[in-house]
Design an enzyme around this catalytic site. Structure first.
Site, PDB file in Angstrom:
ATOM      1  NE  ARG A  66      -2.546  -1.137   3.386  1.00  0.00           N
ATOM      2  CZ  ARG A  66      -3.165  -1.575   4.348  1.00  0.00           C
ATOM      3  NH1 ARG A  66      -4.470  -1.426   4.448  1.00  0.00           N
ATOM      4  NH2 ARG A  66      -2.487  -1.963   5.367  1.00  0.00           N
ATOM      5  CE  LYS A 207      15.234 -24.060  10.326  1.00  0.00           C
ATOM      6  NZ  LYS A 207      15.728 -22.778  10.636  1.00  0.00           N
ATOM      7  CD  GLU A 241      11.362 -19.581  17.988  1.00  0.00           C
ATOM      8  OE1 GLU A 241      11.909 -18.763  17.231  1.00  0.00           O
ATOM      9  OE2 GLU A 241      10.033 -19.675  18.444  1.00  0.00           O
ATOM     10  CG  ASP A 260       3.931 -19.703  15.404  1.00  0.00           C
ATOM     11  OD1 ASP A 260       3.941 -19.381  14.136  1.00  0.00           O
ATOM     12  OD2 ASP A 260       5.089 -19.184  15.718  1.00  0.00           O
ATOM     13  CG  HIS A 265       8.117 -25.073  11.600  1.00  0.00           C
ATOM     14  ND1 HIS A 265       8.172 -24.867  10.202  1.00  0.00           N
ATOM     15  CD2 HIS A 265       8.145 -23.915  12.184  1.00  0.00           C
ATOM     16  CE1 HIS A 265       8.135 -23.430  10.142  1.00  0.00           C
ATOM     17  NE2 HIS A 265       8.258 -23.187  11.184  1.00  0.00           N
ATOM     18  CE  LYS A 363       7.424 -17.551  19.346  1.00  0.00           C
ATOM     19  NZ  LYS A 363       8.432 -17.614  18.115  1.00  0.00           N
TER      20      LYS A 363
END
Ligand code: BG6
Length: 512
Positions: A66, A207, A241, A260, A265, A363
């Site tokens: 945009r 990967k 993570e 997520d 994964h 996380k």
């Protein structure tokens, strides 16, 4: 090279993998160029490919967003992204050639007029760069916008494959929110593009170390005999993570960590660990094996005992004070979203019956590490006195996906001395120690494969459906529960409930 006539010339064999895989002339259009993914991964990967000589001079990159930008403004954005995030060194001559094919179209995805402008920009590039009319459309945008963009691509004639030209669409996860929405999404995309033109990105498959799982399993004779329930007693797949949710509150709080990363994964890693050997690495064969194994995965029997979820609270991580999930900007106070999830699944087939697979991710954990660890049964008899083997754990084979890429074999060895004392030791293969070349980023490999039309590393809709079938009952159980995810300290290894979950089966989580 001089070869006699009757000997095949390997340099002319199209199957010869020693030949560099170079994309042909084409236009890559990225929707959502102002997003994080485009800036940190996609644009740098395009440059890295160009720098490695894997993009032809006839390559062009079009950004669509945009913003009120001109071509030069966008080129500057790409330049900054490349300078900051590219893996390979910056070379002025590579940039110069790449930047000549960079264009920007300012527009709204719901606006016909904007797509007409996109069409004429692409037509000009086809002409000027000799792209042969080959186009890839990368949807780096929220899935709620897919139907509009895909509809526009259809209405403006971008989905029609004509003789000798290709048109491909690349979609990023999440592929839906659950099984039903994944099916709807697929219907939208497949009503416009044939399945061979749809490339679903699960960047873990790009990967190098994930591809090495196939090399390790199928290029060697050593591992196959023990790769089953006769020798393996459990498998742990970890994706930890150390980062929090960063600026992604809007995206993350709506889905949670299981959607997520477990849905894609982690279940892909499980599939590659547990599948049978494909007859070849042809996309059809590989996908067939992955589908078979995902179809054999049984979701937890007892959701209360075989799942755990958590949410980080503030604390110290790596010497830095960090806030808890509830204090992150944009997170509603009454959220029930998890930032940690652990599940146990079983696989109903001859190879894996009785071997639990534990998947965990979170996380703000102690460190960033992704690995797959096969834990082996103990020796049936130990001809030592009990005190000799007090420090002996179980043998393990660990595939280290990141950041310390390699493979570790853990076994018992005699401690030097006059007594027989046995302790665990590690035998390590490290990518960095054996190969001088650094590994390409996952997105380099995947973008190149899209441009080459090479599909093995892209999951098909069937795999997506099967993964939701595994996850949906868990998500339903959590949604129906009044309990909130248990707290865990930032910088720790997750909630106590996850330790208790695995301890019930007599195991402990690895502390990589
Ligand atoms: C993405 C997730 O798919 O993978 C992110 O949406 C996560 O939440 C990221 O941080 C991790 O990727 P990598 O390659 O750094 O392990």
């Amino acid at each position: 090279m001089i070869l006699s006539d009757d000997r095949p010339n390997p340099l002319r064999d199209p199957q010869d993998r020693r030949l560099p895989r170079i994309a042909g002339p084409c236009v890559l259009v990225i929707f959502g160029v102002t997003g994080d993914l485009a800036t940190k991964k996609l644009m740098p990967a395009v440059y890295d490919l160009a720098n490695r000589g894997l993009l032809p001079p006839g390559f062009a990159l079009v950004g669509f967003a945009r913003r009120d930008w001109e071509d030069q403004d966008f080129a500057q954005i790409v330049h900054a992204a490349v300078k900051e995030h590219a893996r390979t060194p910056f070379r002025e001559e590579v940039w110069k050639q790449l930047s000549e094919g960079i264009r920007f179209v300012s527009g709204e995805i719901g606006d016909d007029e904007s797509f007409s402008r996109l069409k004429s920009t692409i037509a000009d590039l086809d002409e000027a760069r000799g792209t042969g009319g080959n186009h890839a459309f990368y949807l780096s945008i929220p899935p709620s916008l897919f139907p509009t963009v895909v509809g526009q691509l259809r209405d403006h004639g971008f989905a029609e494959e004509q003789q000798g030209r290709w048109s491909r669409v690349v979609i990023e996860k999440p592929f839906g929110h659950d099984l039903a929405s994944a099916r709807e999404l697929n219907q939208v995309v497949s009503s416009v593009f044939p399945s061979s033109s749809v490339f679903r990105i699960d960047h873990y498959l790009g990967k190098e170390t994930v591809q090495n799982m196939m090399a390790l399993r199928f290029a060697n004779q050593l591992f196959e005999p023990v790769w089953n329930n006769n020798y393996v007693d459990h498998v742990q797949i970890t994706m930890a993570e150390d980062i929090g949710i960063g600026g992604r509150a809007g995206y993350f709080d709506g889905i949670g960590i299981a959607r997520d990363v477990i849905q894609n994964h982690l279940l892909q890693l499980l599939a590659l660990t547990a599948m049978e050997e494909p007859t070849s690495f042809d996309a059809r064969q590989l996908r067939a094996e992955k589908q078979k194994i995902l179809a054999a995965v049984r979701p937890p029997k007892r959701m209360d005992l075989h799942t755990a979820r958590g949410r980080y609270v503030g604390g110290w991580q790596g010497g830095e004070k960090v806030v808890g999930y509830l204090e992150e900007k944009g997170i509603p106070a009454d959220t029930k979203t998890e930032t940690y999830a652990a599940i146990r699944v079983d696989i109903d087939n001859r190879r894996w019956a009785g071997v639990p697979f534990y998947l965990r991710t979170g996380k703000r954990l102690a460190r960033r590490v992704t690995e797959i660890a096969l834990g082996f049964k103990r020796a049936p008899h130990l001809p030592f006195t009990a005190t000799d083997t007090e420090e002996l754990g179980y043998n393990a084979l660990v595939l280290r996906i990141q950041p310390d890429e390699g493979v570790t074999l853990r076994f018992g060895a005699k401690v030097p001395g006059t007594q027989m004392e046995i302790r665990e030791v590690n035998m390590d293969f490290a990518y960095g120690g054996s190969f001088t070349e650094s590994s390409p980023e996952a997105y380099e490999r995947l973008i190149l494969d899209v441009l080459l039309g090479d599909p093995p590393l892209f999951p098909q809709h069937e795999e997506v459906e099967l993964s939701w079938q595994i996850l949906d009952p868990i998500l339903d159980f959590w949604a129906a529960s009044d309990e909130r995810p248990s707290d865990y300290d930032a910088g720790s290894w997750g909630p106590r409930s996850a330790d208790e979950m695995i301890a019930r089966d007599g195991f402990t989580w690895r502390r990589p």
